[in-house]
Write a protein that holds these residues in place. Structure first.
Motif, PDB file in Angstrom:
ATOM      1  N   PHE A  43       0.825  -1.209   0.000  1.00 25.97           N
ATOM      2  CA  PHE A  43       0.000   0.000   0.000  1.00 25.97           C
ATOM      3  C   PHE A  43       0.860   1.260   0.000  1.00 25.97           C
ATOM      4  N   ALA A  44       1.997   1.195   0.667  1.00 20.73           N
ATOM      5  CA  ALA A  44       2.905   2.348   0.624  1.00 20.73           C
ATOM      6  C   ALA A  44       3.321   2.635  -0.813  1.00 20.73           C
ATOM      7  N   GLY A  45       3.597   1.571  -1.572  1.00 21.14           N
ATOM      8  CA  GLY A  45       3.948   1.745  -2.973  1.00 21.14           C
ATOM      9  C   GLY A  45       2.792   2.263  -3.799  1.00 21.14           C
ATOM     10  N   VAL A  46       1.603   1.741  -3.545  1.00 20.26           N
ATOM     11  CA  VAL A  46       0.423   2.190  -4.292  1.00 20.26           C
ATOM     12  C   VAL A  46       0.144   3.669  -4.015  1.00 20.26           C
ATOM     13  N   ARG A  47       0.309   4.078  -2.770  1.00 16.13           N
ATOM     14  CA  ARG A  47       0.071   5.487  -2.442  1.00 16.13           C
ATOM     15  C   ARG A  47       1.068   6.399  -3.151  1.00 16.13           C
ATOM     16  N   MET A  48       2.344   6.029  -3.114  1.00 14.38           N
ATOM     17  CA  MET A  48       3.360   6.845  -3.792  1.00 14.38           C
ATOM     18  C   MET A  48       3.128   6.867  -5.295  1.00 14.38           C
ATOM     19  N   ALA A  49       2.830   5.705  -5.873  1.00 14.77           N
ATOM     20  CA  ALA A  49       2.607   5.628  -7.310  1.00 14.77           C
ATOM     21  C   ALA A  49       1.368   6.416  -7.724  1.00 14.77           C
ATOM     22  N   THR A  50       0.335   6.396  -6.891  1.00 11.87           N
ATOM     23  CA  THR A  50      -0.895   7.119  -7.215  1.00 11.87           C
ATOM     24  C   THR A  50      -0.666   8.623  -7.225  1.00 11.87           C
ATOM     25  N   VAL A  51       0.011   9.122  -6.206  1.00  8.82           N
ATOM     26  CA  VAL A  51       0.296  10.563  -6.151  1.00  8.82           C
ATOM     27  C   VAL A  51       1.150  10.978  -7.349  1.00  8.82           C
ATOM     28  N   ALA A  52       2.160  10.160  -7.673  1.00  9.57           N
ATOM     29  CA  ALA A  52       3.007  10.468  -8.825  1.00  9.57           C
ATOM     30  C   ALA A  52       2.211  10.420 -10.128  1.00  9.57           C
ATOM     31  N   THR A  53       1.284   9.472 -10.236  1.00  8.84           N
ATOM     32  CA  THR A  53       0.485   9.339 -11.453  1.00  8.84           C
ATOM     33  C   THR A  53      -0.478  10.507 -11.616  1.00  8.84           C
ATOM     34  N   VAL A  54      -1.055  10.971 -10.519  1.00 10.79           N
ATOM     35  CA  VAL A  54      -1.932  12.147 -10.589  1.00 10.79           C
ATOM     36  C   VAL A  54      -1.172  13.336 -11.177  1.00 10.79           C
ATOM     37  N   ALA A  55       0.076  13.490 -10.753  1.00 13.46           N
ATOM     38  CA  ALA A  55       0.890  14.594 -11.265  1.00 13.46           C
ATOM     39  C   ALA A  55       1.264  14.375 -12.732  1.00 13.46           C
ATOM     40  N   LEU A  56       1.692  13.151 -13.067  1.00 11.14           N
ATOM     41  CA  LEU A  56       2.155  12.877 -14.428  1.00 11.14           C
ATOM     42  C   LEU A  56       1.017  12.855 -15.449  1.00 11.14           C
ATOM     43  N   THR A  57      -0.200  12.588 -15.004  1.00 13.07           N
ATOM     44  CA  THR A  57      -1.336  12.572 -15.925  1.00 13.07           C
ATOM     45  C   THR A  57      -1.489  13.908 -16.646  1.00 13.07           C
ATOM     46  N   THR A  58      -1.124  14.988 -15.975  1.00 13.58           N
ATOM     47  CA  THR A  58      -1.256  16.311 -16.592  1.00 13.58           C
ATOM     48  C   THR A  58      -0.442  16.423 -17.876  1.00 13.58           C
ATOM     49  N   VAL A  59       0.669  15.663 -17.962  1.00 10.97           N
ATOM     50  CA  VAL A  59       1.511  15.727 -19.167  1.00 10.97           C
ATOM     51  C   VAL A  59       0.761  15.168 -20.369  1.00 10.97           C
ATOM     52  N   GLY A  60      -0.233  14.320 -20.121  1.00 10.80           N
ATOM     53  CA  GLY A  60      -1.029  13.772 -21.213  1.00 10.80           C
ATOM     54  C   GLY A  60      -1.791  14.821 -21.984  1.00 10.80           C
ATOM     55  N   ALA A  61      -1.779  16.059 -21.499  1.00  8.31           N
ATOM     56  CA  ALA A  61      -2.455  17.142 -22.212  1.00  8.31           C
ATOM     57  C   ALA A  61      -1.861  17.366 -23.598  1.00  8.31           C
ATOM     58  N   ILE A  62      -0.619  16.941 -23.798  1.00  7.47           N
ATOM     59  CA  ILE A  62       0.002  17.138 -25.117  1.00  7.47           C
ATOM     60  C   ILE A  62      -0.686  16.308 -26.190  1.00  7.47           C
ATOM     61  N   VAL A  63      -1.438  15.267 -25.787  1.00  5.19           N
ATOM     62  CA  VAL A  63      -2.204  14.478 -26.755  1.00  5.19           C
ATOM     63  C   VAL A  63      -3.697  14.561 -26.441  1.00  5.19           C
ATOM     64  N   ASP A  64      -4.090  15.602 -25.703  1.00  2.00           N
ATOM     65  CA  ASP A  64      -5.499  15.861 -25.368  1.00  2.00           C
ATOM     66  C   ASP A  64      -6.113  14.826 -24.441  1.00  2.00           C
ATOM     67  N   TYR A  65      -5.290  14.105 -23.690  1.00  2.27           N
ATOM     68  CA  TYR A  65      -5.801  13.167 -22.697  1.00  2.27           C
ATOM     69  C   TYR A  65      -5.054  13.381 -21.378  1.00  2.27           C
ATOM     70  N   GLY A  66      -5.112  14.619 -20.889  1.00  2.00           N
ATOM     71  CA  GLY A  66      -4.392  14.951 -19.669  1.00  2.00           C
ATOM     72  C   GLY A  66      -5.284  15.371 -18.530  1.00  2.00           C
ATOM     73  N   GLY A  67      -6.594  15.171 -18.662  1.00  2.00           N
ATOM     74  CA  GLY A  67      -7.495  15.567 -17.588  1.00  2.00           C
ATOM     75  C   GLY A  67      -7.363  17.044 -17.276  1.00  2.00           C
ATOM     76  N   LEU A  68      -7.073  17.336 -16.033  1.00  2.00           N
ATOM     77  CA  LEU A  68      -6.910  18.729 -15.607  1.00  2.00           C
ATOM     78  C   LEU A  68      -5.692  19.382 -16.253  1.00  2.00           C
ATOM     79  N   GLY A  69      -4.755  18.572 -16.709  1.00  2.00           N
ATOM     80  CA  GLY A  69      -3.590  19.120 -17.392  1.00  2.00           C
ATOM     81  C   GLY A  69      -3.965  19.868 -18.659  1.00  2.00           C
ATOM     82  N   GLY A  70      -5.024  19.420 -19.327  1.00  2.00           N
ATOM     83  CA  GLY A  70      -5.484  20.119 -20.521  1.00  2.00           C
ATOM     84  C   GLY A  70      -5.925  21.532 -20.212  1.00  2.00           C
ATOM     85  N   LEU A  71      -6.627  21.697 -19.089  1.00  2.00           N
ATOM     86  CA  LEU A  71      -7.061  23.037 -18.685  1.00  2.00           C
ATOM     87  C   LEU A  71      -5.869  23.894 -18.282  1.00  2.00           C
ATOM     88  N   ILE A  72      -4.898  23.284 -17.624  1.00  2.00           N
ATOM     89  CA  ILE A  72      -3.716  24.048 -17.215  1.00  2.00           C
ATOM     90  C   ILE A  72      -2.952  24.551 -18.432  1.00  2.00           C
TER      91      ILE A  72
END
Length: 238
Positions: free
Chosen positions: A149-178
Motif C-alpha cells: 500500500f505504501a507503494g500504491v500510495r506513492m505511485a498514485t500521487v506520482a500518477t496524478v501529477a504525471l497525468t497532466t503531461v497527457g495534455a500534449i495528446v489531449d488526454y491529460g485531464g486537468l492538465g489540458g485546462l492548465i
C-alpha cells in the motif's frame, strides 16, 4: 456584476469562472481520475508478477529492477513520443506511459513487502499443507500489504501529477485546462485546475491510507500495548 469583473480583470481567484465552467471542470476531473485509476490498476497487475520473478534471486532481481528504474528515468515527453507510433494520439498512449512509470515504485515495494514476511510464517503455512499459490495469496501477500500500500500510495500521487503531461495528446485531464490556460494567460483556469490536481492527489492518498488501515489492523496493535516501564517508587523521608 462584481463576480463577472474578475473574469474581465483576469484575476487568479474567480468564483464566476468556477460557476460558469463547472461542467468543464467536472469532465476534466473525471478524465483525470479515470486515467489514474486505470494506470494504477494495470501497473499493479504487471508489477506483481515482476516482483515474484525478482525475488527468485539476484539473477532475476537485477534485470527487473534495472529495467523498471531505467523506464522511470525516461523524461515524460520522450516516453510519450516513443510510444506514439504504437498507440497514436489516444488515451492508451497516456495510460501505457503512466503504467511504465509506476512499475519502479510498485515492483520495489511489493518485493520489499514479500521479503519482509517472517520465514516462521511461511514454515507454519507449509506445515499446514499450504502449496505455493495458497501460501502467496493467503499468507505472504496479506503480510506484505503495508509495504504494498505504501507503494500504491506513492505511485498514485506520482500518477496524478504525471497525468497532466497527457495534455500534449489531449488526454491529460486537468492538465489540458492548465495548458490551455497557460497559452491564453487565463489565470483563473490555471489556478483552479492546479488546485484541483493537488486536491485529487491528497484525497487519493488519504483514501488509500484509510483502506490500508482497515485491511491491516495488526499494524496498530503495538501502539495500543501498555508501556512496560514501571513507575519509580517514591520513598518518603523518615
Amino acid at each position: 456584476m462584481a463576480q463577472q469583473d474578475c473574469l474581465v480583470a483576469n484575476d487568479w481567484v474567480c468564483a464566476e469562472y468556477v460557476r460558469s465552467r463547472g461542467q468543464e471542470l467536472v469532465d476534466a476531473t473525471l478524465q483525470h481520475v479515470g486515467i489514474t485509476v486505470v494506470s494504477i490498476a494495470i501497473g499493479l497487475a504487471v508489477a506483481l508478477p515482476l516482483a515474484l520473478l525478482a525475488r527468485r534471486g539476484k539473477a532475476f532481481a537485477g534485470p527487473v529492477l534495472g529495467l523498471t528504474t531505467a523506464l522511470y528515468s525516461v523524461p515524460s515527453l520522450a516516453m510519450f513520443s516513443l510510444l506514439l507510433p504504437l498507440f497514436g494520439l489516444s488515451a492508451a498512449l497516456v495510460v501505457t506511459g503512466l503504467v511504465l512509470y509506476s512499475l519502479t515504485i510498485l515492483v520495489r515495494n511489493i518485493l520489499a513487502g514479500l521479503e519482509a514476511v517472517p520465514e516462521e510464517a511461511r514454515e507454519a503455512a507449509r506445515g499446514m499443507g499450504y502449496g505455493p499459490g495458497r501460501l502467496l495469496w493467503e499468507v505472504e501477500l496479506p503480510l506484505a500489504l503495508p509495504a504494498l500500500f505504501a507503494g500504491v500510495r506513492m505511485a498514485t500521487v506520482a500518477t496524478v501529477a504525471l497525468t497532466t503531461v497527457g495534455a500534449i495528446v489531449d488526454y491529460g485531464g486537468l492538465g489540458g485546462l492548465i495548458m490551455s490556460g497557460l497559452r491564453s494567460d487565463f489565470k483563473a483556469q490555471v489556478l483552479t485546475a492546479s488546485v484541483l490536481c493537488v486536491l485529487l492527489a491528497v484525497t487519493a492518498d488519504l483514501l488509500l491510507l484509510a483502506v490500508q488501515r482497515a485491511l491491516t489492523p495488526w499494524t496498530r496493535i503495538r501502539s495500543r500495548r501498555p508501556s512496560d516501564t514501571r513507575a519509580a517508587k517514591v520513598v518518603e523521608p523518615a
